[in-house]
Design a protein around this motif. Structure first.
Motif, PDB file in Angstrom:
ATOM      1  N   ILE A 148       0.808  17.146  -8.573  1.00 21.59           N
ATOM      2  CA  ILE A 148       0.386  15.802  -8.195  1.00 21.59           C
ATOM      3  C   ILE A 148       1.363  14.788  -8.785  1.00 21.59           C
ATOM      4  O   ILE A 148       1.503  14.694 -10.016  1.00 21.59           O
ATOM      5  N   THR A 149       2.055  14.053  -7.908  1.00 20.39           N
ATOM      6  CA  THR A 149       2.914  12.956  -8.355  1.00 20.39           C
ATOM      7  C   THR A 149       2.065  11.693  -8.408  1.00 20.39           C
ATOM      8  O   THR A 149       1.560  11.241  -7.372  1.00 20.39           O
ATOM      9  N   VAL A 150       1.899  11.157  -9.599  1.00 20.67           N
ATOM     10  CA  VAL A 150       1.017  10.001  -9.792  1.00 20.67           C
ATOM     11  C   VAL A 150       1.819   8.740  -9.516  1.00 20.67           C
ATOM     12  O   VAL A 150       2.690   8.367 -10.293  1.00 20.67           O
ATOM     13  N   SER A 151       1.542   8.066  -8.409  1.00 22.97           N
ATOM     14  CA  SER A 151       2.259   6.831  -8.092  1.00 22.97           C
ATOM     15  C   SER A 151       1.685   5.685  -8.913  1.00 22.97           C
ATOM     16  O   SER A 151       0.558   5.746  -9.412  1.00 22.97           O
ATOM     17  N   MET A 202      -5.614  10.806  -3.656  1.00 22.54           N
ATOM     18  CA  MET A 202      -5.209  11.779  -4.675  1.00 22.54           C
ATOM     19  C   MET A 202      -6.205  12.935  -4.744  1.00 22.54           C
ATOM     20  O   MET A 202      -5.817  14.106  -4.834  1.00 22.54           O
ATOM     21  N   LEU A 203      -7.497  12.619  -4.684  1.00 25.23           N
ATOM     22  CA  LEU A 203      -8.511  13.675  -4.730  1.00 25.23           C
ATOM     23  C   LEU A 203      -8.415  14.582  -3.512  1.00 25.23           C
ATOM     24  O   LEU A 203      -8.568  15.810  -3.609  1.00 25.23           O
ATOM     25  N   LYS A 204      -8.167  14.013  -2.352  1.00 23.12           N
ATOM     26  CA  LYS A 204      -7.988  14.829  -1.152  1.00 23.12           C
ATOM     27  C   LYS A 204      -6.800  15.769  -1.305  1.00 23.12           C
ATOM     28  O   LYS A 204      -6.874  16.949  -0.924  1.00 23.12           O
ATOM     29  N   TRP A 233      -9.413   8.320 -16.022  1.00 23.44           N
ATOM     30  CA  TRP A 233     -10.082   8.629 -14.766  1.00 23.44           C
ATOM     31  C   TRP A 233      -9.802  10.068 -14.343  1.00 23.44           C
ATOM     32  O   TRP A 233     -10.718  10.792 -13.931  1.00 23.44           O
ATOM     33  N   ILE A 234      -8.554  10.515 -14.462  1.00 27.13           N
ATOM     34  CA  ILE A 234      -8.193  11.886 -14.083  1.00 27.13           C
ATOM     35  C   ILE A 234      -8.938  12.891 -14.950  1.00 27.13           C
ATOM     36  O   ILE A 234      -9.382  13.949 -14.489  1.00 27.13           O
TER      37      ILE A 234
END
Length: 998
Positions: free
Chosen positions: A194-197, A205-207, A264-265
């Motif tokens: 997952i690349t966190v923008s 992101m969850l999808k 949150w993550i």
């Protein structure tokens, strides 16, 4: 009329600049919002002018008495005119924005541009994985996998953080680990990258996580269950947690930026109900964020490439061989050093060099800073640095840009840097928090964000100085210049520049185009290198009236009294450093006009020959720091006048008069040459209630009332004093003052080599907050009150002549003592014993030139935290019990170190389970020595030295009485004009042809 002309010039200049930006924006609105950038630049410049105007008002106009107000009518009139024009200019800037706001700029433009920058950097890093794997990443990959402990298949999810500055290869390392079949693919049932923008959408992101971890069908199933109602973040995260409950998963969150994002993550990614030994890897530039994510033991700090690996990567990327570099081999070393071991920088530079001949590499290196701004091939590297800068909070941006003042590879000390930040107004006090502590937190935050590199760390782990990465600095200088923040002058950048309002000027060379700068708005002036040719001396002029910081510490030329004679004109000055570290300043008196600097906060007059602080200093009630200690009695940069010395000697020969009052030449630079010399403080020093640092005070030459007043400085945290030849009465007054200090953290007391500090035994209630103590002088016994200093971290003892076991017993009880330094003749016992259950927190032990110690013994169950031992010089010493130190990492034997039974010591080191390093100097050739034989030889040598010293002293008293009374130093020159230096302490030599030194 004149004021109207100036206003009109401002108007048309700003109008023209805005028109040009308007035309550019009309052509490229989708690429960059240049109109907004120009408007912000105008507003920023205007705000600086408003600040200057307010500062002028505070200095010149505010007054309580009517007579003072009448005397200030002229200043009031001028400031009123400035305010009128500023008000008009504010209205014009506001109206201009409305006038040219025909093109609507969306707020998302800038965010989208930032995200595109991030995506470019991420994609570029991913494309370089195979190249980076060739050199330097095999070992980090192995270490990271070992830290992850992938073979443990039970327990709650473990979070591992990879930390490092941008371009260091965090993404590359994480990607190579993620793609490892034997360690990841085969050991985890589901994986996700997952690349966190920067402006990520939680739902998307969850999808993406559901799609990667559980498969596309699982995502369809989830969305089908939610059909008929709006998809919520909580619904997706709950579904993900439930499905991962019985899975062993591996997730990489690449390029995390904020703590809120991680919190949150963490809610769904680090599921407490999962006990399958799942692993999560987070890459980030922020050490503070990494510590929030995981424990210190689970943080992997990625290091730059080693020089050899970096050179190999550069040659491979540029498609060159080592044989091609034979004619100009050192250019590779220079380029690698410039890139600082950053794989991204090396790959970018290598890609450009692949298109050039080897003969052109040096020219490319010389122009690399400008290439970063103009070469499209280096755009990704510039974006990488700019992204880090843009992401800084607003209170750190000015602090970071300020670092561009310093030269390349310069070691920037934290304390003076924080003092300068405070003087510039970058730091504001928060509530009850000390403003210096706020500044230190800013410094640490820049380190945690990988914007600066720690270079020196003390025994407590506190970073004392830093450096700026070369590539980072080049981009920083460019940004600072674009924003009119800092102007650097050097011999190689003397290009024609239109007049701009730069706020900070730094000399890096001898030439300077004065016309480029409007000196009325310059706030700081910093000197590095030789004395500038233009403008002529002094280094500042009355036109620099808005200066807040004047720092001459880095100058390579002697600062003279003439240079600072007009210092009183700088009414806004808050930070003043007039002591050059490279060339001893020829200043022996502070101008009395310094009393006009009401806002002065920091006064640095070290490396000068100033022997007293004037009474006017007591009126500067904003002063927080006065540093005036002398470092050495000899300094090779000093160049006193030979003619003045010859006049003195000739006068005495023809008159036969050797009395001190017979001739009083103007020779201030010869009067006090000793490491133990400080300055005298005046009566009234107690008025400086903001003072926190004061060093070094000469107790002998200071007034008794002034010494008594020291105890009234309630905020004093650091004090240094010299008590050589001080009377017993003054020492008692000093004791009484020490007992009154409630905030004192550091105390240094020095006297001569044979001087006594036994008066310190009479201290009844020492400052219990003390963390650092330095005592140089004869104590005889360790004062009992030292045992009450439970917060003491560092202690330094020299010439103390401590005897018996009481010393080590008392020191061994200090619970927080980390550093123990015993210098020459500090301990006169034969055995230095570290007893059982003593020194529970000691980390470092320094023993320099012990005169009588024969054994250093570490008993069982002692000094559990001791990691480093340094030993240098003195008589032959035997180290016993190294095996009892469980955490020892290094034993360093320095200059003239002589060790008995070296073979036994080496055997203990080799057998130690912690595998410590035994460091020997290259010229160190000591073998096993019989202590008894060596002791007899040394005793004989010591007797010879004492006899020689007595004979020489008698010779001096007989033939050179004038030297002892006038305290002169003799200079001997041969016919070629070079130095002839005696190996004793009767002569000091240097070369001089300067008649102005006196």
């Amino acid at each position: 009329m004149l004021m109207g002309v100036r206003k009109d010039i401002w108007f048309i200049k700003d109008e023209l600049e805005t028109m040009q930006a308007f035309l550019l924006t009309a052509e490229a609105i989708k690429m960059k919002d240049i109109l907004l950038k120009v408007w912000a630049k105008q507003v920023r410049d205007l705000s600086y002018n408003i600040e200057d105007c307010l500062s002028e008002f505070m200095v010149h106009v505010t007054s309580q008495s009517l007579s003072r107000r009448l005397m200030k009518l002229k200043d009031r009139h001028q400031i009123a005119m400035q305010i009128r024009d500023l008000k008009l200019r504010v209205e014009e800037v506001s109206i201009r924005n409305t006038r040219y706001n025909l093109i609507k700029t969306e707020a998302s433009n800038s965010v989208g541009e930032v995200d595109s920058y991030r995506e470019d950097v991420r994609n570029h890093a991913a494309s370089n994985i195979d190249e980076a794997e060739l050199v330097g990443f095999s070992k980090p990959k192995e270490e990271l996998i070992n830290l992850m402990d992938v073979n443990t298949e039970d327990g709650s999810p473990k979070v591992i953080c990879v930390v490092g500055m941008g371009g260091l290869g965090k993404t590359t390392l994480a990607r190579k680990t993620y793609e490892s079949k034997e360690d990841i693919v085969q050991k985890f049932s589901c994986v996700a990258w997952i690349t966190v923008s920067h402006s990520f959408f939680k739902i998307e992101m969850l999808k993406d996580m559901i799609r990667q971890l559980l498969g596309p069908e699982s995502l369809k199933k989830c969305l089908k269950e939610l059909k008929g109602k709006a998809v919520q973040v909580g619904d997706l995260s709950k579904y993900l947690m439930e499905e991962l409950k019985d899975e062993r998963y591996f997730i990489v969150f690449d390029d995390l930026w904020t703590i809120d994002m991680w919190r949150w993550i963490q809610e769904f990614a680090v599921a407490s109900n999962n006990r399958k030994g799942s692993r999560i890897v987070v890459t980030t530039r922020d050490m503070g964020l990494a510590k929030e994510c995981s424990r210190d033991s689970h943080i992997y700090q990625l290091k730059p490439l080693q020089p050899v690996d970096a050179a190999n990567l550069l040659l491979r990327k540029s498609r060159k061989r080592q044989e091609d570099m034979e004619r100009d081999g050192n250019i590779v070393e220079k380029l690698v050093k410039k890139c600082g071991g950053l794989p991204l920088a090396i790959l970018m530079v290598g890609g450009v060099l692949a298109t050039k001949k080897v003969a052109e590499w040096r020219q490319f290196y010389d122009h690399l800073p400008s290439e970063l701004e103009t070469n499209p091939s280096l755009e990704a590297m510039r974006r990488m640095v700019t992204l880090s800068y843009n992401h800084l909070p607003s209170h750190l941006k000015s602090c970071f840009l300020y670092l561009s003042i310093f030269p390349e590879d310069f070691e920037i000390k934290r304390r003076p840097l924080v003092d300068r930040w405070i003087a510039e107004g970058f730091i504001k006090a928060r509530g009850r928090v000390n403003i210096e502590d706020v500044g230190k937190s800013y410094f640490i935050e820049l380190i945690n964000r990988s914007m600066i590199i720690p270079s020196r760390v003390n025994v407590e782990g506190t970073v004392k100085s830093c450096r700026v990465h070369d590539i980072m600095r080049d981009v920083m200088v460019s940004v600072a210049r674009d924003e009119n923040f800092v102007y650097l002058t050097a011999d190689d950048n003397l290009t024609s520049v239109t007049e701009e309002n730069f706020r900070h000027v730094s000399y890096h060379g001898r030439k300077f185009l004065k016309e480029c700068i409007d000196w009325r708005h310059v706030r700081s002036l910093t000197m590095f290198g030789e004395r500038p040719i233009e403008p002529p001396a002094p280094p500042f002029s009355p036109s620099t009236g808005m200066l807040r910081v004047l720092d001459l510490h880095g100058a390579h030329f002697r600062i003279t009294k003439k240079d600072i004679k007009d210092i009183g004109l700088l009414r806004h000055l808050k930070y003043l450093n007039i002591g050059s570290a490279k060339a001893y300043s020829n200043i022996y008196r502070i101008p009395r006009s310094i009393g006009k600097l009401k806002g002065l906060q920091t006064l640095e007059i070290r490396m000068t020959d100033i022997s007293r602080i004037p009474n006017e200093i007591c009126n500067l009630q904003s002063l927080r720091s006065i540093r005036c200690k002398k470092t050495h009695w000899f300094y090779l940069g000093l160049q006193p006048s030979m003619g003045c010395l010859m006049d003195m000697m000739y006068h005495q020969m023809i008159t036969g008069n050797s009395h001190e009052k017979a001739l009083k030449p103007r020779m201030p630079c010869f009067r006090h040459w000793s490491i133990y010399k400080g300055v005298s403080v005046p009566r009234g020093i107690s008025k400086l209630q903001e003072l926190q640092t004061l060093e070094v005070v000469d107790i002998k030459r200071s007034d008794a009332n002034a010494i008594k007043e020291l105890g009234e400085l309630v905020q004093l945290k650091k004090l240094g004093v010299v008590t050589k030849e001080a009377t017993e009465q003054k020492c008692k007054l000093l004791c009484a003052a020490i007992e009154k200090f409630t905030s004192l953290c550091s105390l240094k007391v020095n006297t001569s080599q044979n001087g006594s500090l036994e008066w310190l035994h009479s201290v009844s209630s020492p400052p219990l907050s003390m963390r650092s103590l330095q005592l140089v002088g004869c104590l005889g016994e360790m004062p009992d009150w030292i045992g009450s200093l439970t917060h003491l971290v560092k202690i330094y003892l020299g010439h103390s002549e401590l005897k018996g076991d009481k010393t080590m017993e008392l020191l061994g009880t200090l619970p927080n003592l980390m550093l123990l330094r015993l210098r020459q003749n500090a301990y006169v016992g034969k055995s230095l014993v570290f007893g059982a259950r003593a020194f529970p927190n000691l980390r470092e032990l320094d023993i320099f030139y012990p005169d009588r110690v024969r054994e250093v013994i570490f008993e069982e169950d002692t000094s559990h935290q001791l990691a480093k031992i340094q030993f240098r010089g003195g008589r032959c010493v035997e180290f016993i019990g190294i095996k009892h130190l469980p955490r020892v990492k290094e034993i360093s034997l320095g200059l003239e170190a002589r060790v008995a039974k070296l073979g036994v010591l080496q055997g203990e080191v080799e057998a130690h389970p912690n595998h410590p390093v035994l460091r020997l100097r290259e010229d160190w050739s000591m073998h096993n020595i019989d202590p008894s034989v060596h002791e007899a030889q040394e005793e004989e040598l010591a007797n010879f030295r004492r006899q020689h010293q007595q004979e020489r002293s008698a010779h001096n008293r007989k033939w050179w009485p004038w030297r002892r009374r006038a305290q002169l130093v003799v200079f001997v020159h041969n016919s070629q004009g070079s130095n002839v230096e005696d190996d004793g302490d009767d002569f000091f030599s240097c070369t001089s042809h300067d008649e102005d030194a006196c």
